[in-house]
Design a protein around this motif. Structure first.
Motif, mmCIF file in Angstrom:
data_model
loop_
_atom_site.group_PDB
_atom_site.id
_atom_site.type_symbol
_atom_site.label_atom_id
_atom_site.label_comp_id
_atom_site.label_asym_id
_atom_site.label_seq_id
_atom_site.Cartn_x
_atom_site.Cartn_y
_atom_site.Cartn_z
ATOM 1 N N TRP A 1 1.645 2.386 -11.695
ATOM 2 C CA TRP A 1 1.391 1.399 -10.645
ATOM 3 C C TRP A 1 0.515 0.258 -11.143
ATOM 4 N N TYR A 2 -0.116 0.441 -12.285
ATOM 5 C CA TYR A 2 -0.986 -0.586 -12.850
ATOM 6 C C TYR A 2 -0.293 -1.358 -13.974
ATOM 7 N N PHE B 1 2.787 -6.485 -9.428
ATOM 8 C CA PHE B 1 3.639 -5.338 -9.744
ATOM 9 C C PHE B 1 4.962 -5.431 -8.973
ATOM 10 N N ASN C 1 -0.364 6.073 -13.784
ATOM 11 C CA ASN C 1 -0.762 4.761 -14.305
ATOM 12 C C ASN C 1 0.340 3.713 -14.215
ATOM 13 N N TRP D 1 -4.434 3.255 -2.019
ATOM 14 C CA TRP D 1 -3.025 3.569 -2.245
ATOM 15 C C TRP D 1 -2.158 3.012 -1.129
ATOM 16 N N GLY E 1 -1.276 -5.025 -5.596
ATOM 17 C CA GLY E 1 0.022 -4.646 -6.123
ATOM 18 C C GLY E 1 1.070 -5.730 -6.068
ATOM 19 N N VAL F 1 -5.306 -1.589 -7.149
ATOM 20 C CA VAL F 1 -4.385 -2.268 -8.051
ATOM 21 C C VAL F 1 -4.593 -3.769 -7.889
ATOM 22 N N ARG F 2 -4.503 -4.513 -8.993
ATOM 23 C CA ARG F 2 -4.794 -5.945 -8.964
ATOM 24 C C ARG F 2 -3.943 -6.657 -7.912
ATOM 25 N N VAL G 1 -1.084 -0.617 -1.560
ATOM 26 C CA VAL G 1 -0.004 -0.810 -2.530
ATOM 27 C C VAL G 1 1.322 -0.313 -1.946
ATOM 28 N N SER H 1 2.995 -3.652 -15.749
ATOM 29 C CA SER H 1 3.848 -4.785 -15.396
ATOM 30 C C SER H 1 5.224 -4.558 -16.018
#
Length: 646
Positions: free
Chosen positions: A500-501, A260, A498, A306, A257, A253-254, A309, A503
């Protein structure tokens, strides 16, 4: 144009979750077309209102071939003229059917500035099955009242001042503050202990794998390659009585996370202020479970991407319930955990929903509540489909299960009625589930879902805010309609893979500051905006160019991380009020907004139009902010609206 019919088939198949869109443009409303969503008998006791006005914004219309659901409504922003039902001019959201059985409804396609006379009912008073239909809403005017359209007709006789003239101010009523729930100190202590224990466990794993996530992830790459090879060969097999296929893994994740999590923190704080805990309930992808089983049935393999994040969430006091280790440990307890025999169907089946509810229920025990497990009975249910609907049949390859027969699963029924409880966000309960279709399988209509299985274990019927296709914006809807949150101990957000990706929508600062009403004082159109923006480090006289017949301003990319600086003249009202500046976008990609030296990161989905509200305290004489887009994509702005806070 009548938009309902006396008959209805309200059950439709639930598809995958991602929602790609295509913009459909119509010169005017087409011929009337009947829609079959609402039963006429369900409308008999609802008050009907009539009004006239003009369309101001229209949501993006889904492409039927790419949309994941058969049926869809869409949102239209509408400026209402004063009438007997609307004494004062108002801004509302019209909700209308736009797709039925994968077919668009051309007669319901509207366009900005279109003048209409409308007959409607309040959306919130519709039957629950109507509010659970996918709603395409790229306007995201969450506080505006919503009305479901029953009938509309073009009305060319309306005065021109009703459309974008500035003589009809938009007034937005904001929700009243919540009454905080009763504090639960024992639950708060148990929550804190659980998070600390999980962080200690992750730190122990980090030490085992080189002391950092980078070293652990480097060590994990051969595992990723092995999983990718299995995916390419479409590995599928029965293992100890359970069927698995389509292995995959959670990917990075960018920024670990962090964006997010930053977007979620204001929602966590808002809920915490009202003594409500936020729990992110993870539903892993079906490929993650099958990969874990294919890797080993003796030792569970954690995914460091994972775990990074997960750790970021926990370190920021955002609680996550991750059932995947328990799902792996009990992998052969159920013959099917996901629809592995249907490649494009990603939803969970019995194994996942039951075990996820088991793990969640063990966490919910920390709360003080009165539960009665005796009010429920377990029974057997099953799909009713036949013929070529093989998604509902047993997977082939195991002599114990006939692939020509329909799959069976446990259902939870209320003993008093012998029926399942419905998904209803308004019932009194300490627990509130928020979900899209990832929470409804195997079949919520029969009483087989994560909330139903959780109720059977806790003895509590939960409130349930459910809508097909919705993502993190469901949190913003809860803030806009806080009655959903009244009296809760926890909000359980069912996180599909999805999510978690994504905003989350920016939390409304005006609500945090207890503002009760926004009154529009000015609307800046693209040509005006162009005179108020400059490009940092660039000496050009004008920034960007006007497009779409001067209806939008496209700010070109002047280089990596170009920063566009906006300076709007001081408030003409000179009343020393706080203000909200609403930027309305018509572009896509990642965006960084900065005001009062505070960066805000948002992600505008491809081809969707959305808006962002910036709050300026009363002492601000000018509204200065900057926008920066990391990608080489133009930033397109439709308008900027300025509201006075009351």
């Amino acid at each position: 144009m009548r938009l309902f019919h006396k008959t209805n088939n309200c059950f439709f198949l639930l598809g995958l979750l991602l929602m790609p869109f295509v913009l459909v443009v119509s010169a005017n409303a087409g011929n009337p077309e009947t829609n079959l969503f609402v039963r006429q008998t369900d409308l008999q006791h609802l008050p009907v209102v009539s009004f006239s006005g003009a369309v101001t914004r229209v949501s993006v219309i889904p492409d039927p071939q790419r949309n994941d659901y058969d049926d869809c409504l869409y949102a239209v922003e509408f400026a209402v003229s004063p009438s007997k039902d609307f004494i004062k001019p108002a801004q509302i959201i019209l909700v209308a059917p736009i797709m039925k059985n994968k077919q668009l409804i051309p007669g319901n396609i509207l366009k900005p500035d279109q003048k209409l006379t409308v007959t409607a009912v309040e959306y919130d008073k519709l039957p629950e099955y109507m509010k659970q239909i996918q709603l395409s809403d790229s306007i995201e005017n969450f506080e505006a009242p919503m009305y479901y359209v029953l009938d509309f007709a073009e009305s060319s006789g309306l005065p021109k001042t009703d459309v974008r003239s500035g003589t009809v101010p938009k007034i937005i009523d904001l929700p009243a503050p919540l009454t905080p729930s009763e504090a639960d100190p024992a639950a708060a202590a148990a929550r804190k202990e659980r998070i600390q224990n999980e962080l200690a466990r992750i730190d122990g794993l980090l030490k085992e794998h080189g002391g950092s996530f980078r070293s652990w992830q480097k060590e994990y790459y051969p595992t990723i390659q092995k999983i990718a090879a299995w995916n390419k060969e479409k590995r599928a097999e029965w293992i100890n009585g359970a069927f698995f296929a389509t292995p995959s893994c959670f990917w990075a994740v960018r920024d670990e996370g962090k964006p997010f999590v930053r977007a979620l923190l204001p929602y966590r704080d808002y809920l915490r202020k009202n003594n409500i805990d936020l729990i992110l309930l993870r539903v892993p992808s079906k490929g993650e479970l099958s990969a874990a089983v294919f890797l080993s049935t003796e030792k569970y393999t954690e995914n460091p991407f994972w775990m990074e994040v997960y750790k970021t969430c926990l370190e920021n006091d955002i609680e996550v319930v991750d059932p995947l280790p328990e799902m792996w440990a009990r992998y052969n307890e159920f013959f099917l955990s996901y629809f592995y025999h249907v490649p494009r169907k990603s939803h969970p089946f019995t194994g996942t929903s039951v075990i996820v509810s088991d793990v969640l229920s063990s966490v919910l025990k920390r709360y003080h509540y009165r539960g009665d497990t005796d009010q429920f009975v377990l029974a057997e249910g099953g799909y009713r489909a036949a013929g070529n609907e093989n998604r509902y049949c047993f997977p082939a390859g195991n002599p114990k299960y006939d692939p020509g027969k329909i799959m069976r699963f446990p259902v939870v029924l209320c003993k008093a009625t012998n029926l399942p409880f419905p998904a209803n966000a308004k019932i009194a309960s300490p627990f509130l589930f928020c979900s899209n279709s990832f929470g409804v399988y195997p079949d919520k209509e029969q009483g087989a879902s994560i909330p139903h299985y959780t109720a059977q274990k806790t003895g509590v019927i939960p409130a349930w805010f459910y809508q097909n296709g919705i993502g993190l914006s469901i949190l913003r809807h809860c803030v806009a309609k806080p009655q959903i949150l009244q009296g809760r101990k926890t909000l359980i957000l069912i996180m599909y893979p999805n999510m978690w990706y994504e905003s989350a929508p920016v939390f409304p600062e005006a609500i945090r500051m207890n503002v009760r009403q926004l009154v529009q004082v000015e609307e800046l159109e693209p040509r005006q905006i162009q005179k108020m923006v400059s490009v940092k480090g660039c000496q050009k006289e004008t920034a960007g160019k006007l497009i779409n017949g001067d209806r939008a301003l496209s700010l070109n990319h002047y280089g990596p991380d170009s920063e566009f600086q906006f300076s709007i003249d001081e408030n003409k009202e000179k009343d020393h009020s706080a203000h909200v500046v609403r930027i309305i976008f018509q572009s896509h990609g990642h965006l960084i907004v900065q005001t009062n030296n505070i960066p805000i990161e948002i992600s505008v989905e491809k081809t969707k139009q959305t808006s962002l509200d910036l709050f300026f305290p009363a002492e601000c004489k000018k509204f200065d902010f900057s926008l920066r887009r990391p990608e080489r994509i133009p930033l397109i702005i439709s308008s900027i609206e300025i509201y006075r806070c009351k």
